[in-house]
Write a protein that holds these residues in place. Structure first.
Motif, short mmCIF file in Angstrom:
data_model
loop_
_atom_site.label_atom_id
_atom_site.label_comp_id
_atom_site.label_asym_id
_atom_site.label_seq_id
_atom_site.Cartn_x
_atom_site.Cartn_y
_atom_site.Cartn_z
N UNK A 158 -8.16 -2.11 6.49
CA UNK A 158 -6.92 -2.47 5.84
C UNK A 158 -6.35 -1.28 5.04
N UNK A 159 -5.01 -1.14 5.07
CA UNK A 159 -4.32 -0.14 4.26
C UNK A 159 -3.94 -0.76 2.93
N UNK A 160 -3.91 0.07 1.90
CA UNK A 160 -3.57 -0.42 0.56
C UNK A 160 -2.21 0.17 0.17
N UNK A 216 6.13 -3.97 8.33
CA UNK A 216 5.45 -2.75 8.77
C UNK A 216 4.04 -3.06 9.26
N UNK A 217 3.35 -3.98 8.57
CA UNK A 217 1.98 -4.37 8.96
C UNK A 217 1.96 -4.92 10.38
N UNK A 241 -2.07 -4.75 5.82
CA UNK A 241 -1.71 -3.95 4.64
C UNK A 241 -1.85 -4.83 3.41
N UNK A 242 -2.68 -4.42 2.51
CA UNK A 242 -2.92 -5.17 1.28
C UNK A 242 -2.11 -4.55 0.14
N UNK A 243 -1.42 -5.41 -0.60
CA UNK A 243 -0.59 -4.92 -1.72
C UNK A 243 -1.38 -5.03 -3.03
#
Length: 671
Positions: A55-57, A88-89, A96-98
């Motif tokens: 996962x992207x942060x 975008x995810x 993508x985690x916020x």
């Protein structure tokens, strides 16, 4: 005429083609001639990188509604940018985690590699630690002030005022580059910044237009806050990654282009802002139509103006050229006729032009002088003063009038700034005039006026005091006749009265002698009595300041001198010696006759004069005394008076030991 039309049309078509290429490159990151359908699929390397990464942060600003914020009803993190990140995810096929932070912390987390990307305005400073993606949307920043504030119209009015702004906001960098002397109050978010205005702690707030508008509406501040008419800046928002993370940057750029092709931004914009939102620029088709219309309008206007003006253009050009030539020659004649030195300088102090007076002074022509630094023609002391004056003119952006004391000369320096536009100075004109003689004459006239006033005052005081003194003396005499010889107390009191009357009468005589104006008359003078008369007037000052004054002179020393001139010499030397003995000391005044006239010495046991200063003490306006304690003309007057009488003066001094002034005055002829 047909050939001209063809040329104009060809030029117009070329300009339109170039404009459209620039437009497409700005909007889509490519030119019309490039492959618009190029593949935005993720490469194998990028897919493997995402699989290993997981996962992207996304590091988000925790409180920037409606772009990103926590919904009070659902307690969920939401907003325009959050929806975009979620889209975008889906495009890149990776979760993508916020994570939300105070904005400054969000930047620090990204720089430390604890988050993978965030959205921001790109800047030169941020570019040192981050890499930026292609733009995703355009955002305006606006300035708000109290509704009753009429002083702040543009950002230039913020000089010397206080601006509230979130920490690490791009607006801080923007304002510091353009306006000096702004005081900043740093807050965690725009809402806190607005509170600083309401409290009266800040004069203005700079922030993103949607963010500010949200809080004005939320807190119903329409009557308390007003927005300046024009946006402070409008810039594209990008996604930023840590410097060197090229794979993630490529992945994000491909996702941005996919979302652009799907018109995702307008859909999200419709959700959060409705039809009035202004986060996206006009569509390409609208811009093309607008540019095409403008193009043809310009072509039509150009052809019409060309037709109307061509016949008279050459005549008008020739006429204006002749007028300019005549005007230039007149200005040059006027410029060169001014006797003061005039320099036209650029912002770096380089000479662009000088007048004839300065060329004569340094014996060089204009071509040789132009292009060189003004400082090259002067020593370090003068150069430093010139640099200081030019620097102050550039900072204040207005003309200055300064007096400069350089090597014993007084110069009146005037500067006149030339502005290229309302903000930028193009050049500075400097005018330098030597006003030493004028200042000396002013001071001498003031001194003469004071001496004349003292003489009139002394004469009046003597008349008024002598009358009662006569009465006191007469009545004391009558009392003495009637007092018994055995009344010793009364007789002793009468003796004291007589002595006091005599002493007061003597003081009046000395005052009259001191204040009497002798003009340029040369008279035979008893030197001892002349010096004593002056010293007696200073007795109380000497006693008060612990100065022991001794007069060494034969009582029969007579010589023809200019009394008025010699009086000025002695007074200035005594004053100078007294100032040199702040803790007291001994002052010796000696006079003796020599073959050619008179030798007079003034010797003090004061602080002395250092070797660096001793050659400058006779220069006009030279002084090392505190401001208000001296004019710097005392010894200059002494020097001039001695020269006027054909004499000379010598000085010997040792620091913390004392100073001796030796005057040699020739005997003059009686007039």
């Amino acid at each position: 005429m047909n050939n001209k039309k063809a040329i104009l049309i060809a030029i117009g078509v070329f300009i339109l083609f170039i404009s459209l290429n620039v437009l497409f490159q700005t909007r889509l990151g490519q030119f019309i001639t490039s492959d618009l359908l190029k593949n935005d699929d993720l490469s194998t390397e990028e897919q493997i990188w995402l699989e290993n990464k997981g996962e992207l942060i996304y590091g988000a600003d925790e409180n920037s509604p409606p772009l990103m914020f926590v919904d009070e009803e659902t307690s969920q993190y939401t907003g325009f940018t959050i929806d975009y990140v979620n889209a975008m995810s889906l495009e890149i096929g990776n979760e993508i985690k916020t994570k939300s932070y105070v904005w400054e912390e969000a930047l620090n987390k990204l720089a430390a590699g604890e988050t993978d990307f965030c959205d921001m305005f790109p800047s030169k400073e941020r570019g040192k630690i981050f890499d930026f993606s292609e733009p995703i949307y355009t955002l305006k920043s606006i300035l708000i002030v109290n509704s009753d504030n009429e002083e702040i119209k543009t950002i230039q009015d913020l000089r010397g005022r206080t601006v509230a702004i979130p920490r690490s906001d791009y607006g801080v960098e923007f304002l510091k580059e353009r306006v000096q002397d702004i005081n900043f109050i740093y807050t965690d978010n725009i809402e806190e910044a607005i509170k600083e205005i309401l409290k009266g702690n800040a004069d203005a707030v700079l922030g993103d237009e949607p963010n500010i508008s949200y809080y004005i509406k939320k807190h119903n501040l329409y009557n308390n806050i007003k927005t300046l008419d024009n946006a402070v800046y409008e810039s594209e928002v990008v996604l930023a990654v840590k410097k060197g993370n090229s794979i993630l940057l490529s992945i994000l750029n491909k996702g941005i282009r996919r979302l652009e092709n799907k018109q995702t931004i307008p859909l999200i914009q419709q959700k959060w802002f409705g039809l009035s939102g202004d986060l996206k620029k006009e569509s390409i088709s609208e811009i093309i139509i607008l540019l095409t219309m403008i193009f043809f309008v310009i072509i039509f206007i150009t052809m019409y103006i060309s037709y109307r003006w061509n016949r008279s253009l050459k005549y008008q050009v020739d006429l204006r050229t002749e007028e300019l030539t005549v005007s230039r020659e007149k200005l040059r004649i006027t410029f060169d006729s001014i006797t003061e030195y005039i320099f036209v300088l650029d912002n770096d102090g380089e000479i662009m032009d000088v007048n004839a007076a300065f060329m004569d002074y340094i014996n060089l022509d204009n071509d040789t002088i132009s292009g060189r630094k003004l400082y090259e023609f002067f020593d370090t002391e003068i150069s430093d003063k010139i640099k200081s004056i030019i620097k102050e003119t550039l900072i204040r952006k207005e003309g200055l009038i300064k007096e400069a004391n350089i090597k014993g000369r007084i110069y009146n320096v005037k500067t006149f700034p030339f502005k290229k536009n309302s903000l930028e100075l193009n050049r500075v004109i400097m005018m330098v005039e030597d006003i030493t003689k004028e200042r000396i004459m002013e001071n001498q006239m003031l001194h003469s006026s004071k001496m004349a006033a003292i003489g009139q005052l002394a004469s009046g005081v003597a008349h008024e005091i002598r009358n009662p003194l006569g009465l006191i003396r007469n009545y004391a005499y009558l009392i003495e006749k009637k007092v018994s010889k055995n009344d010793e107390v009364t007789r002793k009191a009468l003796d004291v009265i007589e002595d006091s009357v005599e002493r007061t009468s003597s003081i009046i005589d000395n005052l009259l002698n001191f204040s009497r104006i002798f003009g340029d008359k040369n008279e035979d003078t008893n030197i001892q009595e002349f010096i004593e008369d002056i010293v007696n007037l200073e007795r109380s000052f000497f006693e008060k300041n612990n100065i022991d004054c001794k007069v060494i002179c034969s009582d029969d020393l007579n010589i023809v001198i200019n009394r008025e001139s010699f009086k000025h010499i002695i007074i200035n030397l005594i004053g100078n010696a007294s100032d040199a003995m702040p803790e007291g000391g001994t002052l010796t005044l000696s006079a003796e006759k020599c073959d050619d006239g008179l030798v007079f010495k003034c010797i003090d046991t004061g602080i002395g004069i250092d070797k660096e200063s001793i050659n400058s003490i006779f220069n006009p306006f030279y002084t090392k005394k505190l401001k208000g304690k001296g004019t710097g003309l005392g010894l200059y007057i002494v020097y001039n008076e001695i020269e006027k009488n054909g004499g000379n003066i010598k000085v010997e001094s040792e620091v913390n030991v004392g100073t001796t002034f030796t005057l040699e005055l020739p005997a003059l002829s009686a007039v």
